[in-house]
Design a protein around this motif. Sequence first.
Motif, PDB file in Angstrom:
ATOM      1  N   UNK A 218       0.832  -1.206   0.000  1.00  0.00           N
ATOM      2  CA  UNK A 218       0.000   0.000   0.000  1.00  0.00           C
ATOM      3  C   UNK A 218       0.869   1.260   0.000  1.00  0.00           C
ATOM      4  N   UNK A 219       1.897   1.258   0.824  1.00  0.00           N
ATOM      5  CA  UNK A 219       2.793   2.406   0.906  1.00  0.00           C
ATOM      6  C   UNK A 219       3.539   2.604  -0.410  1.00  0.00           C
ATOM      7  N   UNK A 220       3.997   1.533  -0.986  1.00  0.00           N
ATOM      8  CA  UNK A 220       4.724   1.630  -2.257  1.00  0.00           C
ATOM      9  C   UNK A 220       3.846   2.235  -3.343  1.00  0.00           C
ATOM     10  N   UNK A 221       2.581   1.801  -3.427  1.00  0.00           N
ATOM     11  CA  UNK A 221       1.681   2.303  -4.470  1.00  0.00           C
ATOM     12  C   UNK A 221       1.169   3.713  -4.175  1.00  0.00           C
ATOM     13  N   UNK A 222       1.057   4.071  -2.901  1.00  0.00           N
ATOM     14  CA  UNK A 222       0.456   5.362  -2.542  1.00  0.00           C
ATOM     15  C   UNK A 222       1.461   6.507  -2.544  1.00  0.00           C
ATOM     16  N   UNK A 223       2.697   6.241  -2.170  1.00  0.00           N
ATOM     17  CA  UNK A 223       3.675   7.331  -2.078  1.00  0.00           C
ATOM     18  C   UNK A 223       4.801   7.092  -3.076  1.00  0.00           C
TER      19      UNK A 223
END
Length: 193
Positions: A167-172
């Motif tokens: 999630x973090x990789x795709x969001x930021x």
Amino acid sequence: MSTSIDDLLSSAEEPTEEARRSGGDRARWVVRTLAVTAAIVVVVVVGLRAVGLQVSLWIVVAGVLAVLAVRRVTAALSPPPPPQTGARAPAGEEPGTWNWSARDALRAAINKWERPLDWCSGNRERFTERVLPRLGELADERLRQKHGVTRESDPARARALLGEPLWTFLATPARRPPSPRDLAAIVAELEKL
């Protein structure tokens, strides 16, 4: 009207429509061949006379007929034309030959990812603009197919299903493009969905 078996099996049959038609086809072929021969002979004789040569008419006719015969034989013996590009192959057993000029769908799919990844390997902006949105679309599609949600429709459930690292990789956007090992781990997480 009654017909006996002897009448049906007798060899004295009337010529069929196909036999009548083939006779007409032969006559048409002969007339066409004679017309083409006459036209070519006239052109050749006029051409030879214009240059100042005189050749026997029978030699010219024999030569033209020989050329037409060779043309007909080679046309009858020539292989069939290759199938049209893009045409579907008939179902059943494969012929055992490989069409090297055809586009390979697997190669096209690999190139769709390989080129942008190679192009973005050292550039964070390119990776963020080109590859990250494709990975996000891939994650959304997997979430939609398997769980009926997307990151936009139900962010909390999508975050739980993706896991915090993905999630973090795709969001930021990352400060640097991921290494091949990190990217392999991200793809493995996507495949687990």
